[in-house]
Write a protein that holds these residues in place. Structure first.
Motif, short mmCIF file in Angstrom:
data_model
loop_
_atom_site.label_atom_id
_atom_site.label_comp_id
_atom_site.label_asym_id
_atom_site.label_seq_id
_atom_site.Cartn_x
_atom_site.Cartn_y
_atom_site.Cartn_z
N GLN A 143 8.25 2.77 4.04
CA GLN A 143 7.10 1.96 4.44
C GLN A 143 7.49 0.99 5.55
O GLN A 143 6.73 0.77 6.49
N LYS A 144 8.69 0.44 5.47
CA LYS A 144 9.18 -0.46 6.52
C LYS A 144 9.32 0.26 7.85
O LYS A 144 9.24 -0.36 8.90
N GLN A 145 9.54 1.58 7.79
CA GLN A 145 9.64 2.39 9.01
C GLN A 145 8.26 2.90 9.44
O GLN A 145 8.16 3.68 10.39
N GLU A 146 7.22 2.48 8.71
CA GLU A 146 5.83 2.85 8.99
C GLU A 146 5.58 4.35 8.88
O GLU A 146 4.72 4.91 9.56
N LEU A 147 6.32 5.02 7.96
CA LEU A 147 6.10 6.44 7.71
C LEU A 147 5.11 6.67 6.57
O LEU A 147 4.61 7.78 6.40
N ILE A 148 4.87 5.62 5.79
CA ILE A 148 3.97 5.70 4.64
C ILE A 148 3.53 4.29 4.28
O ILE A 148 4.25 3.33 4.56
N GLN A 149 2.36 4.16 3.70
CA GLN A 149 1.87 2.86 3.22
C GLN A 149 1.69 2.97 1.71
O GLN A 149 0.81 3.68 1.24
N GLN A 159 0.34 1.54 -1.45
CA GLN A 159 -0.64 0.55 -1.87
C GLN A 159 -0.40 0.07 -3.29
O GLN A 159 -0.63 -1.09 -3.60
N SER A 197 4.73 -3.70 -5.39
CA SER A 197 3.75 -3.94 -4.34
C SER A 197 2.36 -4.23 -4.91
O SER A 197 1.36 -3.93 -4.29
N THR A 214 -0.85 6.04 -2.05
CA THR A 214 -0.36 5.88 -0.69
C THR A 214 -1.44 6.22 0.32
O THR A 214 -2.42 6.90 0.01
N THR A 215 -1.24 5.77 1.54
CA THR A 215 -2.07 6.16 2.68
C THR A 215 -1.14 6.35 3.88
O THR A 215 -0.01 5.88 3.89
N GLY A 216 -1.65 7.04 4.87
CA GLY A 216 -0.98 7.14 6.16
C GLY A 216 0.39 7.77 6.16
O GLY A 216 1.22 7.42 6.98
#
Length: 165
Positions: free
Chosen positions: A26-32, A34, A55, A123-125
């Motif tokens: 998530q920190k690498q913006e590969l997944i969010q 929730q 989270s 998750t999203t994205g």
């Protein structure tokens, strides 16, 4: 659109390893991520330990009522803080509306047994190929039990478990 995914591991700590890995991705913006919750079932124990993920304050988190109701249905764990009685019928209907029906419950119940663990994650994205490659590189191998949620199903799930209402 969100995805509710259930991953099963053949060790009691596998789900926690995946949760940590997903938060790093998530920190690498590969997944969010929730919301997430883990189930860890040590050999010889009558019931598993459950824990809502770190989270839980994230926008889009489902909340403790959802996880409590879901784990209560799957593992026969007493529900703490969840609405009982007339409201439980509406909640069960909302779960069925998003694919969390008897087949889902039976599938998870039959696979998550003593000596195993599972991660339930919303998750999203996700950049799926890169997430998969990153997990494989870390030696994280789990069995995908279930995944679902259309935009309508996500909205119904959120409406049913809106703890701020």
């Amino acid at each position: 659109m969100a995805t509710l995914t259930v991953w099963k591991f053949d060790t009691p700590d596998g789900a926690e390893r995946l949760e940590e890995a997903l938060l790093a991705l998530q920190k690498q913006e590969l997944i969010q991520v929730q919301d997430a919750a883990t189930v860890s079932w040590e050999e010889g124990k009558k019931k598993p330990k459950t824990r809502q993920g770190n989270s839980t304050t994230a926008a889009g988190a489902l909340g403790g009522t959802f996880w409590g109701m879901l784990f209560g249905l799957i593992f026969f764990i007493p529900l703490i803080g969840a609405a009982i009685g007339a409201a439980s019928g509406a909640i069960a209907g909302a779960l069925t509306d998003v694919g969390i029906d008897d087949d889902f419950i039976d599938s998870v119940r039959s696979k998550v047994t003593p000596g195993t663990s599972a991660l339930f994650v919303l998750t999203t994205g996700a950049v799926l190929d890169r997430v998969h490659d990153a997990l494989q590189a870390q030696g994280i191998h789990g069995e995908l039990i279930q995944t679902n949620l259309s935009a309508d199903e996500e909205a119904k799930l959120r409406a049913a478990f809106d703890e701020n209402a």
